[in-house]
Design an enzyme around this catalytic site. Structure first.
Site, PDB file in Angstrom:
ATOM      1  N   TRP A  73       0.932  -1.287  -0.084  1.00 28.89           N
ATOM      2  CA  TRP A  73       0.012  -0.030   0.121  1.00 28.89           C
ATOM      3  C   TRP A  73       0.844   1.211  -0.001  1.00 28.89           C
ATOM      4  O   TRP A  73       0.702   2.237  -0.624  1.00 28.89           O
ATOM      5  CB  TRP A  73      -0.842   0.044   1.366  1.00 28.89           C
ATOM      6  CG  TRP A  73      -2.160   0.803   1.216  1.00 28.89           C
ATOM      7  CD1 TRP A  73      -2.519   1.944   0.660  1.00 28.89           C
ATOM      8  CD2 TRP A  73      -3.600   0.162   1.599  1.00 28.89           C
ATOM      9  NE1 TRP A  73      -3.673   2.323   0.778  1.00 28.89           N
ATOM     10  CE2 TRP A  73      -4.608   1.263   1.319  1.00 28.89           C
ATOM     11  CE3 TRP A  73      -4.096  -1.023   1.974  1.00 28.89           C
ATOM     12  CZ2 TRP A  73      -5.673   0.971   1.527  1.00 28.89           C
ATOM     13  CZ3 TRP A  73      -5.146  -1.156   2.254  1.00 28.89           C
ATOM     14  CH2 TRP A  73      -6.280  -0.218   2.034  1.00 28.89           C
ATOM     15  N   ARG A  75       3.763   1.853  -1.175  1.00 26.78           N
ATOM     16  CA  ARG A  75       4.385   2.160  -2.397  1.00 26.78           C
ATOM     17  C   ARG A  75       3.401   3.185  -3.141  1.00 26.78           C
ATOM     18  O   ARG A  75       4.190   3.864  -4.245  1.00 26.78           O
ATOM     19  CB  ARG A  75       4.593   0.863  -3.328  1.00 26.78           C
ATOM     20  CG  ARG A  75       5.101  -0.240  -2.778  1.00 26.78           C
ATOM     21  CD  ARG A  75       6.749   0.029  -2.513  1.00 26.78           C
ATOM     22  NE  ARG A  75       7.339   0.727  -3.521  1.00 26.78           N
ATOM     23  CZ  ARG A  75       7.865  -0.156  -4.743  1.00 26.78           C
ATOM     24  NH1 ARG A  75       7.862  -1.308  -4.606  1.00 26.78           N
ATOM     25  NH2 ARG A  75       8.232   0.634  -5.887  1.00 26.78           N
ATOM     26  N   GLU A  83       1.817   5.556  10.463  1.00 26.41           N
ATOM     27  CA  GLU A  83       1.534   4.122  10.870  1.00 26.41           C
ATOM     28  C   GLU A  83       1.663   3.928  12.443  1.00 26.41           C
ATOM     29  O   GLU A  83       2.746   4.690  12.768  1.00 26.41           O
ATOM     30  CB  GLU A  83       2.281   3.171  10.251  1.00 26.41           C
ATOM     31  CG  GLU A  83       2.253   1.747  10.349  1.00 26.41           C
ATOM     32  CD  GLU A  83       3.126   0.538   9.526  1.00 26.41           C
ATOM     33  OE1 GLU A  83       3.957   1.343   8.970  1.00 26.41           O
ATOM     34  OE2 GLU A  83       2.834  -0.470   9.389  1.00 26.41           O
ATOM     35  N   SER A  85       3.626   2.721  15.521  1.00 19.62           N
ATOM     36  CA  SER A  85       4.911   2.556  15.795  1.00 19.62           C
ATOM     37  C   SER A  85       5.065   1.156  16.565  1.00 19.62           C
ATOM     38  O   SER A  85       4.469   0.705  17.467  1.00 19.62           O
ATOM     39  CB  SER A  85       5.569   3.482  16.733  1.00 19.62           C
ATOM     40  OG  SER A  85       6.910   3.208  17.397  1.00 19.62           O
ATOM     41  N   ARG A  87       7.886   0.690  17.986  1.00 19.65           N
ATOM     42  CA  ARG A  87       8.387   1.057  19.188  1.00 19.65           C
ATOM     43  C   ARG A  87       7.615   1.516  20.464  1.00 19.65           C
ATOM     44  O   ARG A  87       8.032   1.137  21.546  1.00 19.65           O
ATOM     45  CB  ARG A  87       9.432   2.311  18.853  1.00 19.65           C
ATOM     46  CG  ARG A  87       9.866   2.898  20.293  1.00 19.65           C
ATOM     47  CD  ARG A  87      10.912   3.955  19.539  1.00 19.65           C
ATOM     48  NE  ARG A  87      12.311   3.870  19.179  1.00 19.65           N
ATOM     49  CZ  ARG A  87      13.654   4.383  18.969  1.00 19.65           C
ATOM     50  NH1 ARG A  87      13.484   5.719  19.192  1.00 19.65           N
ATOM     51  NH2 ARG A  87      14.534   3.805  18.489  1.00 19.65           N
ATOM     52  N   ARG A 171      -7.394  11.916  -7.318  1.00 20.10           N
ATOM     53  CA  ARG A 171      -6.587  11.660  -8.515  1.00 20.10           C
ATOM     54  C   ARG A 171      -5.677  10.426  -8.321  1.00 20.10           C
ATOM     55  O   ARG A 171      -5.557   9.472  -9.133  1.00 20.10           O
ATOM     56  CB  ARG A 171      -5.692  12.775  -9.223  1.00 20.10           C
ATOM     57  CG  ARG A 171      -5.070  12.259 -10.452  1.00 20.10           C
ATOM     58  CD  ARG A 171      -4.181  13.600 -10.520  1.00 20.10           C
ATOM     59  NE  ARG A 171      -3.641  13.647 -12.129  1.00 20.10           N
ATOM     60  CZ  ARG A 171      -3.455  14.622 -12.672  1.00 20.10           C
ATOM     61  NH1 ARG A 171      -2.819  15.625 -12.125  1.00 20.10           N
ATOM     62  NH2 ARG A 171      -2.803  14.358 -13.889  1.00 20.10           N
ATOM     63  N   ARG A 180      -5.170  -1.871  -7.709  1.00 24.86           N
ATOM     64  CA  ARG A 180      -5.190  -2.757  -6.740  1.00 24.86           C
ATOM     65  C   ARG A 180      -6.655  -3.453  -6.662  1.00 24.86           C
ATOM     66  O   ARG A 180      -6.608  -4.515  -5.999  1.00 24.86           O
ATOM     67  CB  ARG A 180      -5.074  -2.098  -5.167  1.00 24.86           C
ATOM     68  CG  ARG A 180      -3.498  -1.392  -5.204  1.00 24.86           C
ATOM     69  CD  ARG A 180      -2.441  -2.330  -5.583  1.00 24.86           C
ATOM     70  NE  ARG A 180      -1.206  -1.776  -5.452  1.00 24.86           N
ATOM     71  CZ  ARG A 180      -0.070  -2.495  -5.224  1.00 24.86           C
ATOM     72  NH1 ARG A 180      -0.060  -3.705  -5.479  1.00 24.86           N
ATOM     73  NH2 ARG A 180       0.999  -1.656  -5.209  1.00 24.86           N
TER      74      ARG A 180
END
Ligand code: FAD
Length: 219
Positions: A73, A75, A83, A85, A87, A171, A180
């Site tokens: 996704w 890409r 996103e 984490s 961590r 767009r 996809r």
């Protein structure tokens, strides 16, 4: 795996008003003329779609999907991602539902996939799920033993569910949907892309019709 529409700026009329900007004009309500204009923008007599007006409609989605699908996704560079984490957060959502096993036939760029059924398929599902359970178990054991989340996360499989927010204009989204939802896309990604498309349809139904009628071109 799930997709939620968090926010949307603009609608069908936004696109036609952005096209009318060329003439210094703007309308307050969508009419048949706008629907005609949307069709012309998607499929103009020149054959070259007029893409810029579509950029003024912006969507924000929340997505829960496997790390595998998320990697593909992201890409799609024309858009913004944030996103969860590995961590800061424990990856608590677990792993994706096991897809049916499939075999690959053909050659690069022309692969077809066929479900593996019967005892062989069931054995594959067992191996798949055992492997995921072992990796996830290792992750939680390492955390319990005092490892940092970011270090323990290296044992997580691609099937682990991650979550991200995605802000994208229409767009760029049209390019995403064309690629996809296509039958050649990764099956699990295709399902998510179709869920995105269903949500988009609720906000810009006439623009989606125009784009579909034009053959889902690059805008
Ligand atoms: C079936 C399938 C198989 C794939 N397999 C692989 C694979 O094996 N390996 C792999 O690495 N990727 C793979 N990809 C990913 C693919 O190469 C693209 O990275 C991805 O689909 C994003 O498409 P995009 O570049 O058009 O989208 P975006 O990145 O959102 O870009 C949108 C558009 O902006 C323009 N653009 C963006 N960036 C640039 C730039 N730097 N220069 C010029 N124009 C730009 C282009 O017109 C582009 O179409 C696959 C995709 C699909 C659908």
């Amino acid at each position: 795996m799930a997709v939620e529409l968090l926010d949307c700026m603009g609608n069908d009329l936004t696109i036609t008003n952005m096209a009318r900007q060329s003439f210094g004009r703007r309308k307050g309500e969508l009419s048949d003329a706008d629907i005609g204009l949307l069709n012309s923008l998607a499929s103009p007599p020149s054959g070259v779609p007029h893409g810029a007006p579509w950029e003024h409609v912006v969507f924000q989605f929340k997505v829960w999907t496997s790390i595998r699908v998320a990697r593909e996704w992201m890409r799609h560079r024309i858009g913004s991602f944030s996103e969860i984490s590995t961590r800061y957060a424990e990856m608590k959502a677990g792993v994706m539902e096991t897809p049916r096993p499939r075999a690959q036939h053909g050659k690069p760029m022309q692969y077809t996939f066929e479900e593996i059924t019967g005892p062989l398929g069931e054995t594959m599902v067992e191996i798949f799920e055992d492997s995921l359970a072992m990796s996830l178990g290792a992750y939680h054991r390492l955390l319990e033993m005092g490892a940092s989340k970011e270090w323990a996360a290296y044992v997580l499989p691609l099937a682990t569910i991650t979550e991200f927010s995605w802000t994208v204009n229409f767009r760029s989204l049209s390019n995403f949907m064309a690629l996809r939802t296509h039958e050649t896309a990764l099956a699990e990604f295709r399902k998510e892309a179709m869920a995105v498309e269903t949500l988009v349809m609720t906000k810009v139904p006439h623009a989606m019709d125009a784009w579909n009628n034009a053959g889902r071109p690059s805008l």
